[in-house]
Design an enzyme around this catalytic site. Structure first.
Site, mmCIF file in Angstrom:
data_model
loop_
_atom_site.group_PDB
_atom_site.id
_atom_site.type_symbol
_atom_site.label_atom_id
_atom_site.label_comp_id
_atom_site.label_asym_id
_atom_site.label_seq_id
_atom_site.Cartn_x
_atom_site.Cartn_y
_atom_site.Cartn_z
ATOM 1 N N ASP A 78 -26.732 -20.745 19.155
ATOM 2 C CA ASP A 78 -27.968 -21.493 19.397
ATOM 3 C C ASP A 78 -28.022 -22.609 18.372
ATOM 4 O O ASP A 78 -27.639 -22.429 17.220
ATOM 5 C CB ASP A 78 -29.205 -20.592 19.349
ATOM 6 C CG ASP A 78 -29.486 -20.042 17.967
ATOM 7 O OD1 ASP A 78 -28.525 -19.892 17.163
ATOM 8 O OD2 ASP A 78 -30.647 -19.727 17.663
ATOM 9 N N TYR A 100 -6.031 9.096 1.976
ATOM 10 C CA TYR A 100 -6.078 9.679 3.314
ATOM 11 C C TYR A 100 -4.836 10.541 3.518
ATOM 12 O O TYR A 100 -3.825 10.379 2.822
ATOM 13 C CB TYR A 100 -6.201 8.604 4.403
ATOM 14 C CG TYR A 100 -5.045 7.637 4.495
ATOM 15 C CD1 TYR A 100 -3.876 7.978 5.179
ATOM 16 C CD2 TYR A 100 -5.124 6.359 3.934
ATOM 17 C CE1 TYR A 100 -2.821 7.086 5.290
ATOM 18 C CE2 TYR A 100 -4.075 5.467 4.041
ATOM 19 C CZ TYR A 100 -2.924 5.834 4.718
ATOM 20 O OH TYR A 100 -1.873 4.956 4.824
ATOM 21 N N HIS A 117 0.871 -1.179 0.000
ATOM 22 C CA HIS A 117 0.000 0.000 0.000
ATOM 23 C C HIS A 117 0.906 1.226 0.000
ATOM 24 O O HIS A 117 1.881 1.296 0.748
ATOM 25 C CB HIS A 117 -0.889 -0.065 1.237
ATOM 26 C CG HIS A 117 -1.387 1.243 1.744
ATOM 27 N ND1 HIS A 117 -2.222 2.051 1.020
ATOM 28 C CD2 HIS A 117 -1.173 1.883 2.927
ATOM 29 C CE1 HIS A 117 -2.504 3.131 1.735
ATOM 30 N NE2 HIS A 117 -1.870 3.054 2.884
#
Length: 830
Positions: free
Chosen positions: A552, A259, A225
């Site tokens: 469950d 970013y 990256h």
């Protein structure tokens, strides 16, 4: 100080050192941390991580990890300076789609207890003057986000834990894992074996190599990256007095996969706007600790400028002030990606005592370490780890091909706006039921889960929309809730309630537990008393030691020593396999028990509806009357000449059976029922109708409606707990608890306007305070209103009004008694 287990942590990055610290905090003192790199700069992902921490996430678990990480790094200080610079976080939108998504994200923040607010374009520019205000449509500001000083935090954690007795060994390569009798006993290094009772691999993108030492598939893919730093930005001069100082919020421009953060008067830019770059760690060469430096480390690869140039142009459009600077240096940094984007946490199913905490980014590091420390010291984490559990993947999802393709896809989509039901385009058709060809003939719309193709509705039923009564027609959906949905589901629900429908239940996990010790095992693990005669079917819960619901299941006793379980995926498989192994190894010959996953070799049709008995009587001579096969009973029958195990239960709330046979007989069974059902108007129905009918009946779904963070009484499942039973895991924790006394309870909500449909995870407000979030939701076709479930404070009563926030809009709902449909169970027992 009392002796505690011998712990070896592999990896001295932000996760490994935090884990050592969390264990020390809990009184464990016999800890060794290893790293192949020098301790001052190990050279993994932590060493080059830019440190941006955005806490808000669609996952409650991941947001919880991030919140704790911020809290801990703020408290980790030296010379009055913490390891977290709380400058806040700003995410901007340049498209209407992104702006809508920021509204949804603000809802997540409210649901998870994170303060945030939406900003206008002018407010965004006021908060972040370098932004080009003309292209911004709005933003999301979270004041508690900020910058983690990850490398500094590692050094402070090492210093703190060393003083508490933790041993650190840098420049130490792990060469193998010692084991005996199915349990870890030590870690091999070039300098000898380090004895261990517990080993935790926090090896980052080397995690798969460590896992391979015990034959464990660790499904992560190292990917590069890009990150760059600019030359000084003239507009930034004088703003920050530290080389890596920052005062502006961290910034995310997800429409361009970018970013940003400040580095003094320079800018740091991270980009996902490039091709996936998978990395084979074996090509990184031999680790040479003496050569590691800030600009030379295994996790930092050569920068490929051509991949970054489009991101640089997009950056100058968003931040025009950067046009006066240049790219000074950059690198391709290695991070870990996984098939579903989540971290990999928990104990290996291959070797007792061997744990992993991999694919964890700085954002979630301390939170993950806390959860792992809780897991090691108490056997459970306070935060539910179901979506992070290393055993969650099916075998087909552990192949190198699957891991590579899906992890690269997650890299490409990391900032995309994805719908909760968004299906993968590839790989698909990994697992199909024996009925798949018939589904395709009927125009099935498939979604995928666990590798299985699951029909959600059938285009062949579209004509029914003109036949069904007008009151069954659902309202028009908005664009978002209308994605991956169809009004055809209403027609399928109508036919299920009024005639008969066939549902493919094959993808649901099936386990066979057998042997002389089978009953003993199941009695200890479940909340129900299973000491019943063969033919009994029981709904029951698996709890952890604190009473949290870990699953469950349904248990059918097929013979004295054989039970069939309907379970919730591979996490349950690993749990039962481990428990069976322990019982068999530690007990006598009469304790022997084995667990087999029979899902792939069997199939199941849910035949449900008021005409189900009429249909099956045409193709079977067996007795399907109420006396012949009672509710929650099972027996072997023959249908259309095919041996079938029939179980009288239904999760849509209608008369019918789950019909099981071997996979090779599956299509014949489908065809026999289909042909016999034509006079009764039989249809094939999909998961969309199933989900609606389930909620109308008030049936819970594990993983959304209840997790280990909820006890049975809070979840409205107290009926499944038999406190008179001698013992079961979690019993002690439930002593004295009741549904009425619970501080929170899972409540049914019906939407007042009758048309606004939510999807799940939206915040729920009571008297203007966020008090819960939507766990499950659907439009109730039978009751003609949208339904949602949410945990609400015990003080909230039936009849009270609450508000659900959906994309910034408040939707009023009423707390309602459940189930909404057939509360006296007359339809099921008919």
């Amino acid at each position: 100080m009392a002796s505690t287990p011998r712990i070896v942590i592999i990896g001295a990055g932000i996760v490994g050192t935090n884990l050592a610290d969390e264990l020390v905090t809990r009184g464990w003192n016999n800890i060794t941390v290893l790293d192949q790199g020098p301790l001052n700069m190990p050279g993994g992902s932590t060493s080059h991580a830019p440190g941006l921490v955005f806490q808000t996430n669609p996952s409650k678990t991941m947001a919880s990890f991030a919140k704790y990480t911020v809290e801990k790094l703020l408290s980790l200080t030296e010379d009055g300076v913490s390891c977290f610079n709380q400058v806040g976080g700003l995410e901007v939108a340049t498209t209407e789609t992104r702006l809508a998504d920021l509204k949804r994200k603000l809802g997540y923040a409210a649901a998870w207890g994170i303060e945030g607010r939406l900003l206008s374009p002018a407010e965004c520019q006021e908060l972040y003057p370098l932004l080009d205000g003309e292209n911004i449509l709005g933003g999301l500001h979270v004041p508690s986000d900020g910058l983690a000083s990850a490398a500094r935090a590692v050094q402070l954690l090492i210093k703190r834990t060393e003083s508490a007795g933790v041993t650190y060994r840098g420049s130490t390569t792990v060469t193998g894992i010692e084991q005996s009798g199915g349990r870890v006993t030590g870690v091999q290094t070039a300098d000898g074996v380090i004895p261990a009772d517990i080993v935790v691999s926090c090896a980052g993108f080397w995690g798969a190599k460590i896992g391979a030492m015990i034959g464990m598939a660790v499904p992560l893919l190292p990917l590069a990256h890009q990150y760059v730093k600019t030359t000084p930005v003239p507009a930034q001069q004088g703003r920050n007095d530290q080389p890596n100082g920052a005062r502006l919020p961290i910034l995310r421009h997800q429409d361009q996969d970018l970013y940003y953060r400040e580095h003094g008067d320079r800018y740091g830019i991270g980009s996902y706007a490039h091709r996936p770059m998978p990395v084979d760690v074996d090509t990184l060469g031999a680790y040479a600790p003496e050569t590691v430096s800030e600009h030379h480390m295994p996790s930092r690869l050569d920068f490929t400028l051509e991949d970054f140039l489009p991101a640089w142009e997009a950056t100058k459009q968003l931040l025009p002030a950067l046009a006066d600077s240049e790219i000074e240096d950059g690198f391709n940094g290695i991070f870990s990606f996984t098939p579903d984007g989540g971290p990999l946490l928990g104990e290996s199913k291959e070797l007792d005592g061997f744990y992993v905490a991999e694919a964890v980014w700085v954002t979630h590091s301390a939170g993950v370490a806390k959860a792992m420390a809780e897991l090691l010291t108490t056997g459970r984490s306070e935060t539910d780890l179901g979506e992070c559990d290393i055993t969650r993947f099916e075998d087909v999802q552990l192949t190198p091909e699957y891991v590579s393709e899906t992890s690269q896809q997650n890299f490409v989509e990391i900032y995309d706006v994805l719908h909760p039901l968004q299906p993968r385009l590839s790989p698909r058709n990994l697992r199909v039921s024996p009925f798949h060809a018939r589904h395709k003939e009927l125009g099935a719309f498939f979604l995928e889960a666990g590798g299985w193709e699951r029909p959600y509705w059938f285009e062949a039923n579209a004509a029914l929309l003109k036949e069904m009564p007008a009151e069954w027609l659902p309202p028009a959906r908005d664009a978002w809730s209308g994605m991956f949905s169809s009004p055809i589901a209403a027609a399928e629900a109508w036919k299920t309630r009024t005639a008969v429908a066939m549902y493919d239940m094959t993808p649901l996990k099936r386990l066979e537990v057998s042997g002389p010790g089978a009953l003993k095992l199941l009695q200890e693990l479940t909340t129900a008393d299973l000491a019943k005669k063969p033919g009994a079917v029981t709904y029951t819960l698996l709890l952890d030691h604190a009473g949290g619901v870990r699953s469950d299941i349904t248990v059918a006793r097929l013979s004295e020593d054989t039970f069939q379980l309907g379970a919730n995926g591979n996490i349950d498989t690993a749990y039962f396999e481990r428990a069976a192994r322990h019982q068999t190894q530690s007990g006598s010959a009469t304790d022997w028990v084995q667990v087999r996953d029979t899902t792939g070799g069997t199939c199941c049709i849910g035949l449900w509806g008021p005409l189900a008995r009429d249909l099956v009587s045409k193709v079977s001579d067996d007795d399907f009357t109420n006396d012949g096969l009672k509710y929650f009973r099972a027996k072997n029958v023959v249908i259309g000449g095919i041996p079938v195990t029939a179980m009288r239960l239904s999760y849509v709330g209608e008369l019918g059976w789950e019909l099981y046979t071997s996979a090779d007989n599956g299509q014949r069974l489908w065809d026999a029922l289909w042909q016999a059902g034509q006079p009764f108007g039989v249809i094939a129905a999909g998961r969309a109708a199933f989900s609606s009918l389930r909620l109308e009946k008030g049936y819970r779904s594990w993983g959304t409606d209840m997790t280990t963070e909820h006890d049975p009484f809070e979840a409205g499942l107290g009926f499944a707990v038999k406190m008179a039973k001698e013992s079961f895991i979690g019993k002690g924790a439930l002593e004295g608890r009741t549904e009425e006394a619970s501080a929170r309870r899972l409540r049914c909500l019906t939407i007042d306007d009758g048309r606004s449909i939510v999807l799940g995870k939206e915040p729920v407000f009571y008297k203007e305070q966020a008090v819960g979030y939507v766990t499950s939701a659907a439009y109730g076709y039978t009751v003609a209103k949208p339904i949602a479930y949410s945990y609400l404070p015990g003080t909230v009563s039936v009849g009270d009004s609450v508000d659900i926030e959906y994309f910034g809009r408040r939707i009023t709902a009423t707390v309602t008694e459940d189930p909404l449909y057939d509360p006296k169970m007359t339809r099921l027992r008919g």
